[in-house]
Design an enzyme around this catalytic site. Structure first.
Site, short mmCIF file in Angstrom:
data_model
loop_
_atom_site.label_atom_id
_atom_site.label_comp_id
_atom_site.label_asym_id
_atom_site.label_seq_id
_atom_site.Cartn_x
_atom_site.Cartn_y
_atom_site.Cartn_z
CE1 TYR A 95 -4.63 -0.13 0.43
CE2 TYR A 95 -3.91 2.15 0.26
CZ TYR A 95 -4.90 1.20 0.17
OH TYR A 95 -6.17 1.56 -0.18
CG ASP A 205 -11.11 1.09 6.75
OD1 ASP A 205 -10.85 -0.11 6.97
OD2 ASP A 205 -10.46 1.77 5.93
CB CYS A 206 -15.95 -1.75 6.13
SG CYS A 206 -15.45 -1.38 4.42
CB SER A 207 -11.51 -3.31 3.92
OG SER A 207 -10.94 -2.02 3.84
CG ASP A 224 -8.26 -0.89 0.11
OD1 ASP A 224 -8.20 -0.63 1.33
OD2 ASP A 224 -7.70 -0.19 -0.76
CB ALA A 225 -14.08 -3.71 0.63
CG HIS A 262 -19.87 -2.14 3.93
ND1 HIS A 262 -19.08 -1.47 4.83
CD2 HIS A 262 -20.67 -2.96 4.68
CE1 HIS A 262 -19.38 -1.84 6.07
NE2 HIS A 262 -20.34 -2.75 6.00
CG HIS A 274 -21.10 -4.22 9.36
ND1 HIS A 274 -21.60 -3.38 8.39
CD2 HIS A 274 -22.01 -4.16 10.38
CE1 HIS A 274 -22.74 -2.83 8.79
NE2 HIS A 274 -23.01 -3.29 9.99
#
Length: 309
Positions: A95, A205-207, A224-225, A262, A274
């Site tokens: 990343y 965050d979500c991911s 990442d998602a 998401h 989540h």
């Protein structure tokens, strides 16, 4: 500007990886110092400032203490880095983003007997003489040099230290547990506020949530998602009887036709665990009767024997 391609290490509890040098606002100053002042920063961020981290594309991800990065170049007080432990389509090496130079350091890790991973929300790091140093967050990984009755002796970017054995376990990264265990880890963070780019037990965050709960089980998935939805084993999204606890559920706008936006864990019994969005907290919720039913676009399974790369 200095061009480099050397390995440096995160030297603070959590370092945010910023999109551009100009991404940092006045209100973010507590997040870019050493020692980092995470609670001061997070408490100062009201809803609009938190939302702007996403809407303004200010933060990419975060690093945990001791996490390695490739430093590609240095501009003044900033380093352009590649977070090599966080797979992404943005760069084959990891990343990309920018981190304050003061939150990184060069050091040569000692030859060790393996690693430990923090398996509690947070734990204290002391110097060998007992002087308290920084707080270590869930999933921080450090080389272990020895152990006593109560402590692991660890090598860190700021010197040899020790942490309580009750706050960590030995970790090879290859002791794969099931994603059921990842869900169990995730339950520890119910009601934790969402933070865009979050990768620590100060906020996910979500991911970042799914990535880190899987990481705690020795399961390495993309950051990442959108990338998480393209690896693992595809499971029918239309046949809920095939879903297992720990499967990842992916969602997209316009009834699942747009890019993935998401991700959450399937908890079983028609429920999802989540980290939803800015202004909300980690939660368990029923899928039936929500927009998530229409937006479901993929289900993926990760774990032992499942190829992810």
């Amino acid at each position: 500007m200095t061009t480099l391609h050397s390995i440096w290490y995160c030297s603070v509890t959590v370092a945010s990886v910023w999109t551009k040098l100009e991404s940092v606002r006045d209100i973010d100053q507590s997040a870019i110092v050493n020692p980092v002042q995470l609670m001061k920063w997070l408490e100062a961020l009201h809803y609009e400032e938190r939302l702007d981290l996403c809407k303004g594309n200010r933060i990419q991800t975060q690093l945990l203490f001791g996490e390695p990065v490739i430093v590609e170049e240095i501009q003044g007080e900033w380093a352009k880095v590649i977070s090599i432990l966080q797979p992404t389509h943005k760069d084959d090496r990891g990343y990309p983003g920018w981190v304050p130079l003061v939150q990184l350091c060069k050091y040569q890790p000692s030859k060790s007997k393996g690693n430990i991973i923090v398996n509690v929300d947070k734990t204290q790091l002391w110097l060998e003489d007992g002087t308290p140093q920084i707080i270590l967050t869930f999933n921080t990984i450090l080389p272990v040099l020895a152990d006593t009755k109560q402590h692991y002796i660890v090598d860190t970017p700021i010197g040899i230290g020790k942490i309580l054995k009750q706050g960590a376990i030995k970790y090879t990264g290859h002791q794969v547990q099931s994603m059921v265990k990842a869900v169990q880890f995730g339950l520890n963070y119910l009601d934790l506020p969402y933070i865009w780019g979050g990768m620590s037990s100060y906020g996910y965050d979500c991911s970042g949530f799914t990535y880190n709960m899987a990481k705690a089980c020795g399961i390495h998935i993309p950051r990442d998602a959108g990338d998480q939805a393209t690896y693992g084993m595809a499971i029918s999204k239309d046949n809920k009887d095939e879903w297992q606890v720990g499967d990842l559920l992916f969602f997209a706008d316009e009834k699942g036709t747009k890019p993935v936006r998401h991700v959450g864990f399937y908890y079983g019994d028609g429920q999802m665990l989540h980290s939803p969005q800015t202004g909300k907290t980690v939660e368990l919720r029923k899928l039936e009767g929500t927009i998530f039913v229409e937006e479901l676009c993929a289900v993926r399974r990760y774990g032992s024997g499942v190829k992810i790369t």
